[in-house]
Motif scaffolding. Structure first.
Motif, PDB file in Angstrom:
ATOM      1  N   ILE A   1      -9.554   5.170  -9.687  1.00 18.96           N
ATOM      2  CA  ILE A   1      -8.263   4.663  -9.226  1.00 18.96           C
ATOM      3  C   ILE A   1      -8.321   4.398  -7.730  1.00 18.96           C
ATOM      4  O   ILE A   1      -8.875   5.205  -6.970  1.00 18.96           O
ATOM      5  CB  ILE A   1      -7.136   5.696  -9.502  1.00 18.96           C
ATOM      6  CG1 ILE A   1      -6.887   5.827 -11.008  1.00 18.96           C
ATOM      7  CG2 ILE A   1      -5.831   5.301  -8.796  1.00 18.96           C
ATOM      8  CD1 ILE A   1      -5.926   6.940 -11.380  1.00 18.96           C
ATOM      9  N   LEU A   2      -7.753   3.269  -7.334  1.00 16.97           N
ATOM     10  CA  LEU A   2      -7.503   3.014  -5.909  1.00 16.97           C
ATOM     11  C   LEU A   2      -6.014   2.712  -5.792  1.00 16.97           C
ATOM     12  O   LEU A   2      -5.508   1.817  -6.472  1.00 16.97           O
ATOM     13  CB  LEU A   2      -8.343   1.834  -5.417  1.00 16.97           C
ATOM     14  CG  LEU A   2      -8.166   1.473  -3.930  1.00 16.97           C
ATOM     15  CD1 LEU A   2      -8.519   2.639  -3.014  1.00 16.97           C
ATOM     16  CD2 LEU A   2      -9.026   0.255  -3.577  1.00 16.97           C
ATOM     17  N   HIS A   3      -5.335   3.502  -4.968  1.00 12.72           N
ATOM     18  CA  HIS A   3      -3.875   3.377  -4.965  1.00 12.72           C
ATOM     19  C   HIS A   3      -3.334   3.272  -3.552  1.00 12.72           C
ATOM     20  O   HIS A   3      -3.854   3.894  -2.624  1.00 12.72           O
ATOM     21  CB  HIS A   3      -3.248   4.576  -5.684  1.00 12.72           C
ATOM     22  CG  HIS A   3      -1.891   4.277  -6.227  1.00 12.72           C
ATOM     23  ND1 HIS A   3      -1.697   3.567  -7.386  1.00 12.72           N
ATOM     24  CD2 HIS A   3      -0.660   4.565  -5.761  1.00 12.72           C
ATOM     25  CE1 HIS A   3      -0.407   3.438  -7.615  1.00 12.72           C
ATOM     26  NE2 HIS A   3       0.245   4.027  -6.637  1.00 12.72           N
ATOM     27  N   ASP A   4      -2.267   2.493  -3.447  1.00 11.01           N
ATOM     28  CA  ASP A   4      -1.635   2.201  -2.160  1.00 11.01           C
ATOM     29  C   ASP A   4      -0.387   3.068  -2.011  1.00 11.01           C
ATOM     30  O   ASP A   4       0.564   2.901  -2.764  1.00 11.01           O
ATOM     31  CB  ASP A   4      -1.278   0.704  -2.150  1.00 11.01           C
ATOM     32  CG  ASP A   4      -0.181   0.367  -1.158  1.00 11.01           C
ATOM     33  OD1 ASP A   4      -0.190   0.918  -0.048  1.00 11.01           O
ATOM     34  OD2 ASP A   4       0.679  -0.480  -1.512  1.00 11.01           O
ATOM     35  N   VAL A   5      -0.428   3.977  -1.041  1.00  7.18           N
ATOM     36  CA  VAL A   5       0.786   4.738  -0.728  1.00  7.18           C
ATOM     37  C   VAL A   5       1.155   4.520   0.733  1.00  7.18           C
ATOM     38  O   VAL A   5       1.758   5.380   1.363  1.00  7.18           O
ATOM     39  CB  VAL A   5       0.610   6.249  -1.013  1.00  7.18           C
ATOM     40  CG1 VAL A   5       0.458   6.493  -2.498  1.00  7.18           C
ATOM     41  CG2 VAL A   5      -0.571   6.839  -0.265  1.00  7.18           C
ATOM     42  N   GLY A   6       0.764   3.352   1.268  1.00 11.37           N
ATOM     43  CA  GLY A   6       0.986   3.109   2.686  1.00 11.37           C
ATOM     44  C   GLY A   6       0.192   4.126   3.485  1.00 11.37           C
ATOM     45  O   GLY A   6      -0.925   4.496   3.100  1.00 11.37           O
TER      46      GLY A   6
ATOM     47  N   GLY B   1      -1.927  14.168  -6.020  1.00 10.25           N
ATOM     48  CA  GLY B   1      -1.380  14.913  -7.163  1.00 10.25           C
ATOM     49  C   GLY B   1      -0.425  14.073  -7.990  1.00 10.25           C
ATOM     50  O   GLY B   1      -0.427  14.130  -9.218  1.00 10.25           O
ATOM     51  N   GLN B   2       0.397  13.276  -7.303  1.00 12.04           N
ATOM     52  CA  GLN B   2       1.323  12.402  -8.020  1.00 12.04           C
ATOM     53  C   GLN B   2       0.564  11.331  -8.797  1.00 12.04           C
ATOM     54  O   GLN B   2       0.930  10.989  -9.924  1.00 12.04           O
ATOM     55  CB  GLN B   2       2.277  11.720  -7.026  1.00 12.04           C
ATOM     56  CG  GLN B   2       3.351  12.651  -6.491  1.00 12.04           C
ATOM     57  CD  GLN B   2       4.312  13.063  -7.588  1.00 12.04           C
ATOM     58  OE1 GLN B   2       5.037  12.258  -8.132  1.00 12.04           O
ATOM     59  NE2 GLN B   2       4.285  14.324  -7.940  1.00 12.04           N
ATOM     60  N   ILE B   3      -0.470  10.792  -8.200  1.00 17.53           N
ATOM     61  CA  ILE B   3      -1.244   9.722  -8.854  1.00 17.53           C
ATOM     62  C   ILE B   3      -1.954  10.271 -10.088  1.00 17.53           C
ATOM     63  O   ILE B   3      -1.891   9.709 -11.182  1.00 17.53           O
ATOM     64  CB  ILE B   3      -2.252   9.111  -7.855  1.00 17.53           C
ATOM     65  CG1 ILE B   3      -1.492   8.397  -6.728  1.00 17.53           C
ATOM     66  CG2 ILE B   3      -3.202   8.167  -8.566  1.00 17.53           C
ATOM     67  CD1 ILE B   3      -2.344   8.098  -5.501  1.00 17.53           C
ATOM     68  N   GLU B   4      -2.599  11.413  -9.887  1.00 12.95           N
ATOM     69  CA  GLU B   4      -3.356  12.036 -10.971  1.00 12.95           C
ATOM     70  C   GLU B   4      -2.427  12.429 -12.125  1.00 12.95           C
ATOM     71  O   GLU B   4      -2.692  12.125 -13.291  1.00 12.95           O
ATOM     72  CB  GLU B   4      -4.025  13.274 -10.371  1.00 12.95           C
ATOM     73  CG  GLU B   4      -5.037  13.946 -11.227  1.00 12.95           C
ATOM     74  CD  GLU B   4      -5.886  14.920 -10.397  1.00 12.95           C
ATOM     75  OE1 GLU B   4      -5.771  14.943  -9.147  1.00 12.95           O
ATOM     76  OE2 GLU B   4      -6.641  15.665 -11.017  1.00 12.95           O
TER      77      GLU B   4
ATOM     78  N   SER C   1       4.890   5.047   5.259  1.00 12.00           N
ATOM     79  CA  SER C   1       4.361   5.484   3.962  1.00 12.00           C
ATOM     80  C   SER C   1       4.970   4.612   2.865  1.00 12.00           C
ATOM     81  O   SER C   1       5.852   3.800   3.132  1.00 12.00           O
ATOM     82  CB  SER C   1       4.729   6.944   3.724  1.00 12.00           C
ATOM     83  OG  SER C   1       6.137   7.074   3.614  1.00 12.00           O
ATOM     84  N   LYS C   2       4.481   4.794   1.653  1.00 10.97           N
ATOM     85  CA  LYS C   2       5.064   4.104   0.509  1.00 10.97           C
ATOM     86  C   LYS C   2       5.373   5.099  -0.597  1.00 10.97           C
ATOM     87  O   LYS C   2       4.789   6.180  -0.669  1.00 10.97           O
ATOM     88  CB  LYS C   2       4.091   3.043  -0.035  1.00 10.97           C
ATOM     89  CG  LYS C   2       4.046   1.756   0.780  1.00 10.97           C
ATOM     90  CD  LYS C   2       3.279   0.694   0.031  1.00 10.97           C
ATOM     91  CE  LYS C   2       3.209  -0.608   0.831  1.00 10.97           C
ATOM     92  NZ  LYS C   2       2.476  -1.643   0.060  1.00 10.97           N
ATOM     93  N   ALA C   3       6.266   4.672  -1.466  1.00  6.00           N
ATOM     94  CA  ALA C   3       6.680   5.501  -2.591  1.00  6.00           C
ATOM     95  C   ALA C   3       5.517   5.692  -3.568  1.00  6.00           C
ATOM     96  O   ALA C   3       4.667   4.825  -3.712  1.00  6.00           O
ATOM     97  CB  ALA C   3       7.838   4.825  -3.306  1.00  6.00           C
ATOM     98  N   VAL C   4       5.508   6.837  -4.237  1.00  6.54           N
ATOM     99  CA  VAL C   4       4.368   7.155  -5.096  1.00  6.54           C
ATOM    100  C   VAL C   4       4.751   7.670  -6.480  1.00  6.54           C
ATOM    101  O   VAL C   4       3.924   7.745  -7.381  1.00  6.54           O
ATOM    102  CB  VAL C   4       3.448   8.182  -4.388  1.00  6.54           C
ATOM    103  CG1 VAL C   4       4.128   9.553  -4.325  1.00  6.54           C
ATOM    104  CG2 VAL C   4       2.085   8.281  -5.044  1.00  6.54           C
ATOM    105  N   GLY C   5       6.013   7.998  -6.713  1.00  8.80           N
ATOM    106  CA  GLY C   5       6.363   8.687  -7.961  1.00  8.80           C
ATOM    107  C   GLY C   5       6.042   7.915  -9.225  1.00  8.80           C
ATOM    108  O   GLY C   5       5.395   8.426 -10.132  1.00  8.80           O
TER     109      GLY C   5
END
Lengths: 492, 789
Positions: B649-654, B664-667, B727-731
């Motif tokens: 996974i590659l994820h953008d949370v700012g 932890g939220q991504i996982e 930052s960016k939202a992650v939920g």
């Protein structure tokens, strides 16, 4: 007759009398002791939020096991050491290594499952000098649901716990000898009776006492680990008038190796049976690994799994395939019934009022016997079978099948052999054509049900495919599984 | 006297923003010392409530005989609709269709009809089971197909999004595919079930401790039911044992009944439903039937898209309007549709009223978008990833969403390119395909599959007015700080992130910031903690409150010490005023002694957003969060069982406020979404009774379901919009990533037909669905190779 149950809870000794005989350990801990670290997530032994440790003396050795407090009756915990999450912190107030590691690795999010997970990891940590494999950790956590983390940091936390400090510093090891001494002092051979409001629970200490009680109270509910009966209380809201608990009867908690067969006492937990039965074949070991969860295996018994007659119990198909029989006892009389004849109809067994399952006789497969065990479920771990299959096949010197036993769970109202499919295999070589004939013959053996676990069509298709798989495995000499410990690395 | 240290490290505060600070309650979680509502010390005389649920999916109540319930041991009170002094409605969306207790008619199996209040919880449960209720059964419409056939109504006004001349574009498209897919719902399975504890006060006031994501909603619902003004009701929540959207509106009924019982008895009342009752009586993620038509060319350029999202909403509106809206908002995912028509059908059914669930319809929309990609890929014989890249948003002319918002700062291409490389996608795909074809020839049982899918997720409530938040920050005279805001903590780490923002603002260590329970008495009129917006909104509101206090402090220093404002600087543990450095607590004391207010509320509203739902136009989202996942699976073609081998996974949370919390939220979001699309199956019988009503029958992922190899990385690129510390939202967005697992399963199934036949796999892709997809594929292959018959 003793009218008290005596046990240790964390660092205190308790002697309780006159309470609801089916009061669950979880309700007692939370409502009466206000030990609220232990949580209720499901009240049916599936989520593990209520996991506590139970320490018991086994052959004078103190052993701790994780169990689900939500479906365990307080009245069945005589001479046990109950350990809740509140007990893990050190006297200094510092966290236990497992707790510390969980914090460091961000192993909690909402935190509700966390105490239960800490207890499961602690049980593992207590029982292993070195960090267990990832597979072993996953096995121990199969009965602990977490909806937040995805489990990664939890699995890693156990490795970290081993780096933090030696186990000698932990509160359960520090007082171990003292706890063992106290528990030994609590054990006796009196029958325990706990009663309230006309309902009662007997906990005999010997098989003879048990036989007398079951004869005197033929309508009593018999309970070993309560992993099934516990749900009668919490979910079906049943309140049986008389319960007789086997938990203290050491003589039923034995496995005897008689050379060509095993005798497994009715009180042998699934966990304890795993070593003996799993040793017969790795596929059996894998099946037992997937039986309920670690907490359920520690409490539940093979005897109970057979005695309750569920069509989807995990042990009956493999026991039938092995040619097992059940020893039924009433008073001082015993009779032996082949297991496949024990299951008469849906939840109806060849067990008369007053009868109880005393032991199982399990023949060992002869050398050269072909064997296959598969459990197919929606989720790999901690699920109930859609189809459970166990096959045993014996051949003569010419390679022709002399005896085929194809036993299935989930395909009918009882665990059942596939007579037509077996006939299709008899007297011929076990080749692809024979397997195909047997697979097709299954249609006349079973008319399975549609339900939430699987459709009838899925059950039928898979059952037939498992016979094909058995043949393919025989031909290639390897076991074909996509997951679990039997998975070969050929396709990894 | 003990003197606290406000910054152990004089160069940088401990626990400020961008640091992987531990969850504020971590040490309490592991010790069993974190108090959930059921763990709180119980008021003397506490009574317990249990619900009486309907045993009929749709019917008129002919008779309710509760005499045995009333006579049951320990029973103090029985409540029905007749006992409600206010209105018998807790609809969160002003549809007036959500009764506390069914009256005259039941609308689903499991609908509460009465409540029994007893001395113990067990007594209440045993009593509730003794009710005798008879029904005149009416025809029950249980699912989308039946709703369509029966001409049921919609629970809310459906939305429609249109751009371009769809009919003309579709007609002109060189190729077209029209098909349908089924997509299952999902039970939240928060580990802590719903609970409310109501404590009566003076003048008819009630304080309700409720496991809720939306305390203001609880306050309003309880006030309406009791017929009192909102100021009589206080709702407080320190933490939930998980929420996931399931506690955005669904707590209303438990809070209302507990409060009603507390008012009637004058004693505290707790209502904690059994897990089965919780699962039967509260709403879930909407299941959908997605009917789609896509027009495209031979290269795989999408030219026209027409999708109808039909949702099973259950008996009432609840949040189904905005949920089905959001399905449309995400039906483009990361792709530009030159001409598009998107419609929603929020069907009323005689099942529990479906509700918010992490993603809020968005994930269902993305499943639709990715399904189109898959269709075009099989039709053109190309790698789905190639089709994805062909259709990304891309600058002027290709940057308008179906709702006419311009996509700015699009990260899809960058993330996909990086992940494609870091996951070694191309080489693995080639290897997997070669091996699968060898297995086809050899007749082996296993096949592997791989897929890489992106997510672009719009951040903001689409009800624009909800994009606001309040906070209250108090600085005490010893320099310690407490913070309160309208957001709720359900495990996602909101409290710690906001506390980090406060620590950063004042330049004091995090452990000098006290996190306090969310309560309507401190910060009123809050929005739900939902839409991934908790940190964005509440972090900004808290920062605003801090800045108010800091401005007063600076103004004081300017006036008192005669320095220019830019020479007052907040440094770790101290404040620089001109050439002097004053320790933080000394400075605070000095400011206080000069009668400066050290407490402030703070407020934030998201700028720049506007939305005209009728026109289907506007800037619905402040920004987008991006991510992508590459998943590999192995399937067993004899049983349909499978295993997830590897996920990258590659994820953008700012700029991540707290990388550990974000990962932890991504996982966790990934694994939860994977459950939704694989083993989690809701199953109602033909009577409308939910049979998967407990963890014994409803299977969420366990530890061994976690991908064998699981790599997660953050993109860590500042948000182009001025969000809280960029930052960016992650939920919610990570929940969408496991669509890659569904597509990897599809890919494995497709190998049976040499990748030439569309695998047509519905979700949840249980082992049963995978096996039947394999069987269907084999049948197609036999058809194709007629000679092999």
């Amino acid at each position: 007759m003793r009218r008290t149950v005596r046990f240790l809870l964390n660092d205190r000794e308790f002697s309780l009398e006159g309470f609801d005989p089916t009061l669950t350990l979880l309700d007692w801990l939370r409502n009466e002791r206000r030990l609220v670290g232990t949580k209720e997530g499901c009240a049916e032994g599936d989520c593990g939020a209520c996991t506590v440790l139970i320490g018991r003396l086994r052959n004078r050795e103190l052993r701790y096991e994780a169990i689900n407090a939500c479906i365990r009756f307080v009245a069945t915990l005589d001479a046990c050491h109950i350990v809740t999450v509140e007990h893990l912190k050190k006297a200094s107030g510092g966290l236990h290594p497992v707790q510390q590691a969980m914090v460091e690795l961000h192993g909690s999010q909402c935190g509700f499952c966390t105490p239960g997970i800490v207890m499961s990891l602690t049980a593992l940590w207590l029982g292993a000098a070195q960090a267990p494999s990832r597979e072993r950790i996953e096995e121990a956590l199969a009965g602990n649901l977490c909806r937040c983390t995805g489990y990664g940091p939890i699995i890693s936390a156990l490795d970290r716990a081993y780096e933090i400090e030696a186990s000698s510093a932990d509160s359960l090891n520090v007082g171990r000898a003292e706890v063992a001494r106290k528990l030994a002092g609590l054990a006796d051979r009196e029958v325990i009776e706990i009663s309230e409001g006309g309902r009662r629970l007997f906990a005999p200490a010997t098989a003879d006492q048990f036989a007398e009680l079951t004869a005197a109270h033929p309508d009593a509910t018999l309970v070993a680990g309560a992993t099934d009966v516990g749900l009668w209380i919490t979910k079906m809201l049943m309140r049986p008038a008389t319960v007789i608990a086997l938990g203290r009867i050491g003589e039923l908690d034995r496995i005897e190796d008689k050379g060509d067969h095993l005798v497994i006492g009715a009180l042998v937990s699934v966990s304890d049976a795993r070593a003996a039965l799993g040793g017969l074949d790795p596929q059996i070991d894998e099946l037992i690994r997937r039986f309920g969860s670690e907490q359920v295996r520690n409490a539940g018994t093979i005897g109970g799994n057979v005695a309750n007659g569920s069509p989807i119990g995990d042990s009956p198909p493999v026991l039938i395939a092995l040619g097992a029989s059940v020893i039924l006892r009433r008073g001082s009389e015993r009779r032996t019934v082949p297991l496949e004849q024990f299951f008469i109809a849906y939840k109806k067994q060849d067990r008369q009022p007053g009868d109880f399952v005393e032991a199982l006789i399990v023949p060992k497969p002869r050398p050269g016997t072909l064997f296959h065990v598969s459990k197919i479920s929606k989720r790999f771990d901690e699920d109930i079978s859609a189809v459970c299959a166990a096959f045993r096949l014996e051949r003569d010197e010419a390679g022709l099948t002399t005896n085929a036993v194809l036993a299935f769970g989930g395909m009918a109202a009882t665990p059942k052999r596939a007579a037509a499919a077996e006939a299709a295999l008899a007297g011929r070589a076990f080749d692809a054509q024979a397997a195909e004939a047997a697979a097709l013959a299954l249609a006349s053996d079973f008319k399975p049900l549609d339900d939430w676990r699987a459709s009838a069509r899925y059950r039928s298709t898979v059952a037939a495919n498992l016979i094909r798989r058995f043949q393919a495995e025989t031909a290639t000499g390897s076991v074909h599984r996509v997951a679990g410990i039997l998975r070969s690395d050929a396709h990894a | 006297m003990h003197k606290p240290v406000f910054a152990a490290n004089r160069d940088q505060v401990t626990g400020g923003v961008y640091q992987s600070t531990r969850h504020d309650s971590g040490h309490k979680h592991v010790a069993g010392e974190a108090l959930y509502i059921d763990d709180m010390p119980e008021p003397a005389g506490l009574l317990h409530a249990a619900l009486g649920l309907s045993h009929c999916a749709h019917g008129l109540i002919k008779e309710i005989d509760l005499s045995a319930v009333k006579d049951s041991p320990g029973v103090e009170l029985v409540l029905t609709a007749a006992d409600i002094p206010g209105v018998n409605d807790i609809s969160p969306s002003n549809h007036h269709d959500d009764p506390v207790f069914a009256e005259g008619k039941v609308m689903f199996w499991g609908q509460p009809i009465f409540a029994v209040i007893a001395r113990t919880r067990n007594e209440a449960r045993l009593a509730a089971a003794k009710a005798r209720i008879t029904y005149e059964e009416l025809p029950a419409v249980l699912d989308i197909a039946a709703a369509r056939k029966n001409g049921q109504d919609f629970v809310a006004e459906p939305m429609s999004l249109n751009r371009g001349d769809l009919d003309a574009a579709m007609a002109a498209a060189p190729r077209r595919i029209k098909r349908s897919m089924n997509l299952g719902g999902q039970e939240h399975f928060y580990l802590e079930s719903h609970i409310a504890l109501a404590v009566p006060g003076e003048d008819g006031d009630v304080t309700v401790y409720s496991s809720t994501q939306h305390p203001s909603e609880i306050q309003h619902a309880v006030a309406h039911v009791l017929g009192v003004p909102s100021n009589a009701i206080t709702c407080e929540i320190r933490r939930m044992g998980g929420g996931f959207g399931g506690k955005e509106t669904q707590g209303n009924i438990f809070a209302a009944i507990a409060a009603l019982a507390a008012r009637r008895t004058g004693q505290a009342v707790k209502l904690r439903p059994d897990r089965d009752d919780d699962m039967v009586a509260t709403g879930k993620r909407h299941d959908f039937v997605i009917d789609y038509e896509v027009g495209f060319d031979d290269e795989g350029h999408i030219l026209a898209v027409d999708i109808l999202f039909a949702a099973r909403c259950g008996f009432s509106a609840d949040l189904s309007g905005p949920v089905t809206d959001r399905a449309l908002f995400h039906a483009d995912n990361a792709y530009f549709y030159p001409a598009v028509r998107l419609n929603a059908q929020p069907w009323r059914t005689h099942t529990v009223s479906n509700t918010a669930f992490r993603g809020f319809g968005g994930p269902q929309g993305v499943v639709g978008a990715e399904r189109l990609i898959e269709e075009v890929a099989y039709a053109t014989g190309k790698d789905p990833l190639e089709i994805r890249k062909l259709n990304f948003y891309g600058g002027p002319g290709r940057d308008l969403t179906p709702y006419h918002q311009t996509v700015e700062a699009d990260l899809s291409a960058e993330i996909i390119a990086k992940l494609e490389e870091s996951s070694d996608y191309q080489a693995r795909r080639a290897e997997i395909r070669a091996e699968n074809l060898r297995e086809n020839a050899r007749g082996g049982p296993f096949r592997r599959g791989i897929a890489l899918t992106p997510v672009k997720f719009g951040i903001s409530f689409t009800n624009s007015w909800q994009n606001q938040a309040g906070a209250l920050v108090n600085v005490y005279t010893d320099g310690s700080v407490s913070v309160n805001h309208g957001g709720t903590e359900m495990g996602q780490g909101l409290y710690i992130k906001v506390a980090q923002v406060v620590a950063q603002a004042f330049q004091i260590d995090l452990d000098m910031v006290k996190i306090t329970p969310t309560t309507t008495a401190k910060v009123p009129n809050t929005s739900p903690t939902a839409a991934s917006s908790g940190t964005d909104l509440n972090g900004m509101a808290a920062l605003n409150a801090c800045n108010n206090i800091k401005e007063r402090m600076i103004a004081y220093a300017v006036e008192k010490h005669g320095v220019p404002a830019d020479q007052v600087e907040f440094l770790p543990g101290r404040v620089r005023v001109g050439n002097r450095e004053i320790e933080w607590p000394d400075f605070v004391k000095e400011v206080y002694s000069n009668r400066i207010q050290l407490s402030s509320s703070g407020f934030y509203r998201t700028p720049d957003i506007h939305w005209d739902r009728k026109a289907g136009r506007g800037r619905a989202f402040y920004y987008y969060s991006y991510g992508a996942a590459a998943s590999e699976v192995t399937i067993d073609t004899l049983t349909g069982e499978y295993r997830v081998e590897r996920v990258d996974i590659l994820h953008d949370v700012g700029s991540s406020l707290n990388p550990a919390i974000d990962i932890g939220q991504i996982e966790g979001g990934f694994v939860q979404g994977m459950g939704w699309l694989t083993t989690e199956e809701l199953w109602w019988d033909d009577k409308g009774r939910l049979r998967t009503h407990a963890p014994s029958t409803y299977k969420i992922p366990v530890a061994s379901d976690r991908p064998r190899i699981f790599n997660i990385e953050l993109l860590n690129k500042p948000n182009h919009m001025p969000s809280i510390h960029r930052s960016k939202a992650v939920g919610e967005p990570p929940l969408v990533l496991p669509i890659s697992v569904l597509h990897a399963l599809s890919d494995a199934v497709a190998s049976i037909g040499d990748y030439k036949i569309f695998p047509d796999l519905d979700a949840p892709a249980t082992p049963e669905r995978v096996l039947f997809a394999v069987e269907a594929m084999r049948a197609r292959v036999r058809e194709r190779n007629g000679s092999h018959g």
